[in-house]
Design a protein around this motif. Structure first.
Motif, PDB file in Angstrom:
ATOM      1  N   THR A  10     114.523  -4.241 -15.115  1.00 31.26           N
ATOM      2  CA  THR A  10     115.020  -4.423 -13.743  1.00 31.26           C
ATOM      3  C   THR A  10     113.915  -4.270 -12.712  1.00 31.26           C
ATOM      4  O   THR A  10     113.844  -5.022 -11.747  1.00 31.26           O
ATOM      5  CB  THR A  10     116.135  -3.385 -13.452  1.00 31.26           C
ATOM      6  N   ASN A  11     113.023  -3.261 -12.911  1.00 33.67           N
ATOM      7  CA  ASN A  11     111.973  -3.030 -11.902  1.00 33.67           C
ATOM      8  C   ASN A  11     111.006  -4.216 -11.816  1.00 33.67           C
ATOM      9  O   ASN A  11     110.531  -4.572 -10.736  1.00 33.67           O
ATOM     10  CB  ASN A  11     111.210  -1.716 -12.160  1.00 33.67           C
ATOM     11  N   ILE A  12     110.754  -4.873 -12.949  1.00 33.92           N
ATOM     12  CA  ILE A  12     109.884  -6.060 -12.944  1.00 33.92           C
ATOM     13  C   ILE A  12     110.629  -7.246 -12.332  1.00 33.92           C
ATOM     14  O   ILE A  12     110.057  -8.021 -11.561  1.00 33.92           O
ATOM     15  CB  ILE A  12     109.351  -6.376 -14.369  1.00 33.92           C
ATOM     16  N   ASN A  87      95.520 -11.049 -10.212  1.00 38.42           N
ATOM     17  CA  ASN A  87      96.416 -10.917  -9.049  1.00 38.42           C
ATOM     18  C   ASN A  87      97.877 -10.829  -9.485  1.00 38.42           C
ATOM     19  O   ASN A  87      98.643 -10.003  -8.987  1.00 38.42           O
ATOM     20  CB  ASN A  87      96.234 -12.096  -8.086  1.00 38.42           C
ATOM     21  N   GLU A  88      98.252 -11.720 -10.436  1.00 39.14           N
ATOM     22  CA  GLU A  88      99.640 -11.713 -10.950  1.00 39.14           C
ATOM     23  C   GLU A  88      99.939 -10.385 -11.653  1.00 39.14           C
ATOM     24  O   GLU A  88     100.990  -9.776 -11.446  1.00 39.14           O
ATOM     25  CB  GLU A  88      99.843 -12.861 -11.954  1.00 39.14           C
ATOM     26  N   ALA A  93     102.027  -4.570 -12.082  1.00 41.70           N
ATOM     27  CA  ALA A  93     101.605  -3.195 -12.389  1.00 41.70           C
ATOM     28  C   ALA A  93     102.117  -2.195 -11.353  1.00 41.70           C
ATOM     29  O   ALA A  93     102.112  -0.986 -11.595  1.00 41.70           O
ATOM     30  CB  ALA A  93     100.088  -3.118 -12.486  1.00 41.70           C
ATOM     31  N   GLU A  94     102.570  -2.714 -10.194  1.00 37.08           N
ATOM     32  CA  GLU A  94     103.115  -1.814  -9.167  1.00 37.08           C
ATOM     33  C   GLU A  94     104.346  -1.063  -9.684  1.00 37.08           C
ATOM     34  O   GLU A  94     104.672   0.024  -9.225  1.00 37.08           O
ATOM     35  CB  GLU A  94     103.519  -2.616  -7.915  1.00 37.08           C
ATOM     36  N   ASN A  99      97.015   0.424 -16.152  1.00 39.60           N
ATOM     37  CA  ASN A  99      95.691   0.217 -15.548  1.00 39.60           C
ATOM     38  C   ASN A  99      95.074  -1.087 -16.032  1.00 39.60           C
ATOM     39  O   ASN A  99      95.063  -1.374 -17.234  1.00 39.60           O
ATOM     40  CB  ASN A  99      94.763   1.383 -15.893  1.00 39.60           C
ATOM     41  N   ILE A 100      94.557  -1.863 -15.077  1.00 38.41           N
ATOM     42  CA  ILE A 100      94.022  -3.197 -15.374  1.00 38.41           C
ATOM     43  C   ILE A 100      92.546  -3.250 -15.015  1.00 38.41           C
ATOM     44  O   ILE A 100      92.137  -2.738 -13.976  1.00 38.41           O
ATOM     45  CB  ILE A 100      94.784  -4.266 -14.546  1.00 38.41           C
TER      46      ILE A 100
END
Length: 370
Positions: A10-12, A87-88, A93-94, A99-100
């Motif tokens: 759901t969060n995504i 960017n995507e 990741a928010e 970590n990216i």
């Protein structure tokens, strides 16, 4: 089938909704269940079909944020594409504690090394810079779960086959491999199958959708008159945003200089333009501060910007596939688009191949230079 039915959290889904993404595309519907399930996958999908989210969404579902190791590697041929994927991924990741690291040439390696002292779950990289890190032992792929080879056809075209094979040697035997490619020729298949176990093959064609919403025209000219013909077309059309494709860096340089003298609002991108400048130019173009982007094929790979109304092929592409890639950068999200190709008599054979591929004769446009 919606994102919830595909098993996306759901969060995504909330983040996707904020970006105006409500429904999955065909490639997402086809690929996500297999990727989530840990299967190896070969996917044939062009830019603009939603392929980046087709692999990012299930990857984000599968990553364990509590495991202090690099679990996913996405390998891509160009810096622009690496930036776009980063960017995507950063947006997604928010919602989760992942970590990216983006590792590509032209970006300060010191800052990348500093970031690597922390825990990195997902790495998005170009081959050269990744090998540099592997040789320095600053990246460890021994716990890798998923390896994504993005734009595999372009990777081979740009001569990265040895680098890809070298990188795979640093990965564990039992990882998941995902291969995404706009075209699926024998060399791509050979590379994919060598490192995959019983891969699922999915294919989503975009050509018919693209071509039906794009008005295509040919201007028959000569190399000597091509520049004047282009300028006249630009003055007649005055597009909102356009990409002008050149065959070589030198021709892009010369065209930018000539357009600048005529006060056209333009910038160029190719591999000799410094990376930080390319990023600035792409940001300005994305914001519609630049009307004309002059580009070579390699530099333009992966550009997926809404608002591009016109594509001008200053130089005819070398192959029908390249032509379809180029013109597919207009007519996004159900909008219509316009493309114009300037053809010297010596290009007749290339044009015949393009018309054979798309299945119809492209109409001619008359440019009056008097």
């Amino acid at each position: 089938m919606n994102f919830k039915e595909l098993g996306i959290s759901t969060n995504i889904i909330d983040i996707l909704n904020k970006s105006g993404i409500k429904d999955p595309t065909d490639i997402q519907r086809e690929s996500i269940p297999y990727i989530k399930d840990g299967k190896d996958l070969i996917a044939e999908a062009q830019t603009g079909t939603g392929k980046t989210l087709a692999f990012l969404l299930p990857i984000f579902e599968n990553i364990n944020p509590n495991l202090d190791a690099t679990q996913v590697l996405i390998l891509t041929p160009t810096r622009e594409l690496a930036i776009q994927i980063t960017n995507e991924a950063s947006k997604l990741a928010e919602s989760v504690n992942i970590n990216i690291l983006a590792a590509y040439g032209g970006k300060d390696i010191g800052s990348q090394l500093n970031k690597l002292k922390g825990s990195i779950h997902l790495i998005i990289a170009t081959p050269g810079r990744l090998l540099d890190h592997l040789e320095r032992k600053s990246i460890n792929l021994s716990k890798l779960k998923t390896f994504v080879l993005d734009e595999a056809d372009q990777m081979l075209l740009m001569g990265f086959k040895n680098e890809v094979e070298n990188i795979i040697k640093h990965t564990p035997k039992n990882h998941q491999t995902l291969c995404f490619s706009a075209t699926m020729d024998s060399s791509v298949k050979k590379l994919a199958y060598r490192y995959m176990k019983d891969p699922i093959v999915v294919s989503v064609k975009k050509e018919s959708i693209t071509l039906s919403t794009i008005n295509q025209e040919i201007v028959e000219t000569t190399d000597r008159l091509k520049q004047d013909s282009l300028f006249k077309a630009l003055e007649e059309d005055n597009p909102f945003m356009a990409i002008i494709f050149c065959r070589t860096k030198r021709r892009a340089d010369a065209l930018e200089m000539a357009m600048g003298k005529r006060k056209f609002n333009c910038e160029k991108i190719h591999s000799d333009v410094p990376q930080n400048k390319r990023e600035r130019i792409m940001k300005s173009f994305r914001n519609a501060d630049i009307q004309y982007l002059i580009a070579t094929d390699v530099a333009a790979r992966g550009i997926d910007i809404s608002g591009i109304t016109h594509i001008y092929n200053y130089d005819i592409p070398e192959s029908p596939e390249s032509y379809i890639h180029r013109i597919g950068r207009t007519a996004r999200a159900g909008e219509s688009g316009y493309t114009c190709c300037f053809m010297d008599p010596k290009d007749t054979y290339l044009l015949e191949k393009i018309e054979e591929k798309i299945g119809f004769k492209i109409s001619r446009r008359n440019i009056d230079l008097v």
